[in-house]
Design a protein around this motif. Structure first.
Motif, short mmCIF file in Angstrom:
data_model
loop_
_atom_site.label_atom_id
_atom_site.label_comp_id
_atom_site.label_asym_id
_atom_site.label_seq_id
_atom_site.Cartn_x
_atom_site.Cartn_y
_atom_site.Cartn_z
N ALA A 178 56.08 51.44 46.48
CA ALA A 178 55.99 52.21 45.24
C ALA A 178 54.74 51.80 44.45
CB ALA A 178 57.25 52.00 44.40
N LEU A 179 54.47 50.51 44.40
CA LEU A 179 53.28 50.04 43.69
C LEU A 179 52.01 50.51 44.38
CD1 LEU A 179 54.43 46.43 42.76
CD2 LEU A 179 54.06 48.34 41.19
N GLU A 180 52.00 50.48 45.70
CA GLU A 180 50.83 50.97 46.44
C GLU A 180 50.62 52.46 46.18
OE1 GLU A 180 48.76 50.26 50.77
OE2 GLU A 180 50.95 50.26 50.64
N ASN A 181 51.70 53.19 46.09
CA ASN A 181 51.62 54.61 45.75
C ASN A 181 50.96 54.82 44.40
OD1 ASN A 181 53.11 56.87 44.03
ND2 ASN A 181 53.15 57.59 46.16
N ARG A 182 51.32 53.99 43.44
CA ARG A 182 50.75 54.13 42.09
C ARG A 182 49.30 53.66 42.03
NH1 ARG A 182 52.73 58.03 40.08
NH2 ARG A 182 52.13 57.40 37.97
N VAL A 183 48.97 52.63 42.79
CA VAL A 183 47.56 52.22 42.89
C VAL A 183 46.73 53.39 43.40
CG1 VAL A 183 45.94 50.74 44.13
CG2 VAL A 183 48.00 49.74 43.11
N GLY A 184 47.25 54.07 44.43
CA GLY A 184 46.55 55.23 44.96
C GLY A 184 46.42 56.34 43.93
N TYR A 185 47.48 56.54 43.16
CA TYR A 185 47.46 57.58 42.11
C TYR A 185 46.43 57.25 41.04
CZ TYR A 185 49.29 60.72 38.49
OH TYR A 185 49.42 61.69 37.52
N THR A 238 50.16 38.64 44.77
CA THR A 238 49.35 38.54 45.98
C THR A 238 49.27 39.88 46.70
OG1 THR A 238 49.93 36.20 46.26
CG2 THR A 238 49.10 37.36 48.19
N ALA A 239 50.41 40.55 46.82
CA ALA A 239 50.42 41.86 47.47
C ALA A 239 49.57 42.86 46.69
CB ALA A 239 51.86 42.36 47.59
N LEU A 240 49.68 42.83 45.36
CA LEU A 240 48.87 43.73 44.53
C LEU A 240 47.39 43.45 44.69
CD1 LEU A 240 51.03 43.74 41.29
CD2 LEU A 240 50.46 45.76 42.64
N TRP A 270 38.57 47.70 43.94
CA TRP A 270 38.78 47.54 42.51
C TRP A 270 38.32 46.16 42.03
CZ3 TRP A 270 44.18 49.58 40.53
CH2 TRP A 270 44.26 50.96 40.75
N THR A 271 38.35 46.00 40.72
CA THR A 271 38.20 44.71 40.05
C THR A 271 39.54 44.32 39.45
OG1 THR A 271 35.90 45.19 39.48
CG2 THR A 271 37.01 43.44 38.23
N GLN A 272 39.95 43.07 39.67
CA GLN A 272 41.18 42.56 39.06
C GLN A 272 40.83 41.61 37.93
OE1 GLN A 272 43.34 40.61 42.23
NE2 GLN A 272 41.71 39.15 42.66
N GLN A 273 41.56 41.75 36.82
CA GLN A 273 41.35 40.90 35.65
C GLN A 273 42.61 40.08 35.40
OE1 GLN A 273 38.98 43.22 32.37
NE2 GLN A 273 40.40 44.66 33.31
N LEU A 331 39.86 38.92 48.79
CA LEU A 331 39.71 38.64 47.37
C LEU A 331 38.86 39.75 46.74
CD1 LEU A 331 40.07 36.82 44.89
CD2 LEU A 331 38.02 35.57 45.61
N ALA A 332 39.46 40.50 45.85
CA ALA A 332 38.75 41.57 45.15
C ALA A 332 37.79 40.99 44.11
CB ALA A 332 39.77 42.48 44.45
N LYS A 333 36.90 41.82 43.60
CA LYS A 333 36.12 41.42 42.44
C LYS A 333 37.09 40.98 41.35
CE LYS A 333 34.19 45.48 42.49
NZ LYS A 333 33.39 46.69 42.12
N THR A 334 36.78 39.88 40.68
CA THR A 334 37.75 39.23 39.80
C THR A 334 37.08 38.79 38.51
OG1 THR A 334 38.98 38.42 41.73
CG2 THR A 334 39.40 37.34 39.62
N ILE A 335 37.77 39.01 37.38
CA ILE A 335 37.32 38.48 36.09
C ILE A 335 38.44 37.60 35.53
CG2 ILE A 335 36.45 39.01 33.79
CD1 ILE A 335 35.68 41.76 34.77
N LEU A 336 38.08 36.37 35.17
CA LEU A 336 39.04 35.41 34.61
C LEU A 336 38.76 35.22 33.12
CD1 LEU A 336 38.82 32.64 37.38
CD2 LEU A 336 40.45 34.55 37.25
N TYR A 337 39.79 35.37 32.31
CA TYR A 337 39.70 35.14 30.86
C TYR A 337 40.65 34.01 30.49
CZ TYR A 337 38.15 40.07 31.05
OH TYR A 337 37.54 41.27 31.37
#
Length: 477
Positions: free
Chosen positions: A228-235, A288-290, A299-302, A350-356
């Motif tokens: 379901a989450l993969e479906n929404r990422v695609g959406y 991890t799956a996300l 994508w970039t993950q923050q 490992l996707a592009k990543t921003i750490l705050y």
């Protein structure tokens, strides 16, 4: 004496505000100032942009939802009636106006006057004596056509706005904005915090029902949740999404399968609570799956790390979350974060990543952590994000940029964001740019950098605009 006071009022925010050298002024006025704005993380309402909302008065656009101002007024002893209560909009504004002089040396004082000047041309100080005049002037202007939401964004030369959106959101307003062929790019950002918030099984099961409905996938087992989450990422990707964001106290990591994730999910589905360590394991596995899904989409993950939320339980019951009762936490960050990123990097996922980080004590941890996973594949693949929340002020931004400079590469930095719910918050980009130019300019004055305007000017322009433009891929969305 009156003339001196009036002169002070009209010259507080000069063209050279925060710029302490000729070279800093040159960098700002000839380079930073002209750059458009890419606001890649904020909490603006996509509905308000798509429908081009016209705010009825300054209180509606400036005070509603602004917990920075709310915290300040509470500290000053203001009754909640005039903050989130049933006082009239004008009464609330006048209460804030009386509070403003007391905020000197808090960033609110700078932000308040920058916003009044840049949007409304008000170059005198806001206080008790001017509150009625400011309320009338601003409310009158807000009724004009070019003071709707899009007009306000255009005034600040905003090119891209990334809102913060739950996986179950329909994104209908992003779609509507796209159909209107706006010059502004309104893009969603995926914020799946509720998808792994299993602390309260009742609330979580209610959320799963909604996620199942929008994804068209019956969520009976853990693999269904991921589908379901993969479906929404695609959406989200189909609708221009190129970013994900996560708000966490700290990152989680487990070496091996300490628990059976299928069994944990089954217990949750039965309405049973998990133990704290089991909750953390569930979050780790789902994050991890996300992360692997984000990598597959480019994508970039923050990750926003370190907030201690909802400290005042009495007020939480009265007002709910995100109302001004959060603070900096002192959670351990480095070991689990390193292991988490390394786990993804080991399979080249490992996707592009921003750490705050919210705790400034973690500046050096974050600045050195990002260097561990910059592998030469992408310029600035892993980023130390800009000063966030309580660190989103002059001292916090200087410390973040100085730490990044000392332990990383400032020239690769993707720059500033508003992280705001207000359409009047975009002068924060100007604030950041002035601070950036002043830092570099002072190094030139000190003889620590060459007075090479062409190179340093391009570096400033990159940090303010071009790095973000090239990094996120928004213009391909």
């Amino acid at each position: 004496m009156d003339n001196i006071l009036n002169a002070t009022k009209s010259t507080f925010l000069t063209d050279d505000f925060l710029l302490k050298s000729d070279f800093a002024r040159k960098l700002y006025h000839d380079h930073a100032k002209k750059m458009p704005i890419i606001d890649y993380h904020c909490h603006l309402s996509p509905h308000d942009i798509a429908t081009n909302r016209q705010f009825e008065n300054i209180t509606a656009i400036w005070l509603e939802g602004d917990h920075y101002k709310w915290r300040a007024m509470r500290t000053l002893g203001v009754n909640e009636k005039f903050i989130t209560g049933d006082a009239t909009d004008q009464e609330k504004f006048e209460t804030w106006a009386k509070s403003v002089p007391h905020t000197m040396r808090n960033p609110l004082y700078h932000w308040t006057h920058l916003e009044l000047l840049r949007y409304f041309g008000i170059d005198y100080l806001l206080d008790k004596s001017t509150s009625s005049q400011v309320y009338e002037e601003t409310t009158g202007l807000l009724q004009e056509k070019d003071y709707n939401t899009r007009g306000l964004l255009a005034k600040m030369d905003v090119e891209v706005v990334c809102t913060t959106d739950d996986p179950i959101d329909t994104l209908e307003y992003h779609q509507s904005a796209k159909k209107q062929n706006l010059s502004l790019k309104l893009l969603p950002a995926f914020r799946p915090d509720k998808a792994y918030a299993v602390e309260n099984p009742k609330d979580y099961l209610s959320y799963l029902d909604k996620l199942s409905q929008v994804s068209g996938i019956t969520i009976s087992k853990y693999e269904d949740l991921l589908s379901a989450l993969e479906n929404r990422v695609g959406y989200f990707h189909e609708n221009g999404g190129r970013l994900a964001d996560h708000g966490l106290e700290q990152m989680y990591f487990f070496d091996g399968n300490k628990f059976d994730i299928a069994s944990l999910f089954s217990r949750i589905k039965d309405g049973k609570s998990l133990e704290p360590e089991e909750v953390r394991f569930f979050k780790f596995k789902t994050l991890t799956a996300l992360s692997k899904m984000y990598h597959a989409k480019g994508w970039t993950q923050q990750y926003h790390l370190g907030a201690l939320r909802n400290n005042n339980r009495r007020m939480l019951k009265v007002l709910g979350p995100d109302t001004g009762f959060d603070s900096i936490g002192d959670f351990p960050q480095s070991v689990a974060l390193s292991n988490y990123l390394n786990n993804l990097d080991s399979s080249d996922q490992l996707a592009k990543t921003i750490l705050y980080n919210l705790n400034p004590a973690d500046n050096e941890v974050m600045a050195t952590m990002v260097g561990n996973f910059n592998d030469g594949s992408i310029k600035g693949k892993v980023q130390f994000g800009s000063g966030w929340w309580f660190m989103d002020q002059k001292d916090g931004m200087e410390k973040q940029m100085n730490t990044l400079s000392n332990m990383g590469i400032l020239s690769c930095f993707v720059g500033m964001l508003t992280d705001s719910r207000s359409f009047l918050s975009f002068p924060r980009h100007e604030y950041f740019r002035r601070i950036l130019c002043n830092l570099i300019g002072q190094d030139v004055v000190n003889g620590e950098l060459p007075a090479d305007e062409k190179w340093l000017g391009q570096m400033v322009e990159n940090i303010c605009y071009y790095n973000a433009r090239d990094y996120f891929g928004f213009y391909e969305a």
